[in-house]
Enzyme design. Sequence first.
Site, PDB file in Angstrom:
ATOM      1  N   LYS A 181      84.338 -39.344  10.954  1.00 48.02           N
ATOM      2  CA  LYS A 181      83.592 -40.630  11.022  1.00 48.02           C
ATOM      3  C   LYS A 181      84.491 -41.737  11.207  1.00 48.02           C
ATOM      4  O   LYS A 181      85.608 -41.692  10.147  1.00 48.02           O
ATOM      5  CB  LYS A 181      82.703 -40.664   8.876  1.00 48.02           C
ATOM      6  CG  LYS A 181      82.147 -40.759   9.249  1.00 48.02           C
ATOM      7  CD  LYS A 181      81.233 -40.938   7.804  1.00 48.02           C
ATOM      8  CE  LYS A 181      80.213 -41.499   7.277  1.00 48.02           C
ATOM      9  NZ  LYS A 181      79.767 -41.194   5.609  1.00 48.02           N
TER      10      LYS A 181
HETATM   11  O1  G3P Z   1      78.188 -43.267   3.285  1.00 47.49           O
HETATM   12  C1  G3P Z   1      77.550 -43.583   4.059  1.00 47.49           C
HETATM   13  C2  G3P Z   1      76.413 -44.374   3.255  1.00 47.49           C
HETATM   14  O2  G3P Z   1      75.418 -43.547   3.059  1.00 47.49           O
HETATM   15  C3  G3P Z   1      76.728 -45.448   2.394  1.00 47.49           C
HETATM   16  O3  G3P Z   1      76.170 -46.277   0.943  1.00 47.49           O
HETATM   17  O4  G3P Z   1      75.219 -46.334  -1.011  1.00 47.49           O
HETATM   18  O5  G3P Z   1      77.825 -47.999   0.222  1.00 47.49           O
HETATM   19  O6  G3P Z   1      75.391 -48.289   1.128  1.00 47.49           O
HETATM   20  P1  G3P Z   1      75.627 -47.332   0.596  1.00 47.49           P
END
Ligand code: G3P
Length: 215
Positions: A84
């Site tokens: 990533k």
């Molecule tokens: O893993 C990446 C993404 O899904 C993070 O989500 O909940 O931190 O906005 P969030």
Amino acid sequence: MRFFIDTARIEEIREAAGYGFLDGVTTNPSLMAREKVRDTDGHIREICALTSGPVSAEVIATDCDGMVKEGRRLAALAPNVAVKLPLTMPGLAACRILSAEGTAVNATLVFSPVQALLAAKSGAAYVSPFVGRLDETGTDGMRMVEEVLSIFRNYGFTTEVIVASVRHPRHVLRAALAGAHICTIPFAVIRQLAAHPLTDRGLETFLADWKKNSG
Ligand code: G3P
């Protein structure tokens, strides 16, 4: 649509795998920190052993050379690691290098369709538009996903869209309606997907009727 789980918690990954609908895992530095992971490489290896699907592991470096070095180290941990990288200019340069070496790159922190287009052009295997965080700014996150999918269709890109930053079941529904390849879902939302009050009420009635008849 493939289901990934958005977590670094081993128990959640193991449980999701048990239901038969785990197609991969996404982690990020915040999710790793939440689990107080010290041995990142060991933790990623453990997750990779729980699924044959891709497991996204994020770099910490922010310069191109550092990202490439870290990306190579992560990719060597297991055959199903996807590296990533953040959607920055150095991230795009690192994406081109790692993708050319055959490493699957997941371009993360994507907040606009054109950012996704750049990642696809740099050879990313996946792009991760963050729908929940965009919603929170007053912009429709899922509209961005629809636009990314249109652009990729227009030009025949094979880059797959991972709908990320999912907050509720409606994000999952709209992702599936839009034809997104993958949705990465927190465990709490996976639970919500299966739940319906009429299912619970119906089951109660069935069991009560059965008991009346047999008692
Ligand atoms: O893993 C990446 C993404 O899904 C993070 O989500 O909940 O931190 O906005 P969030």
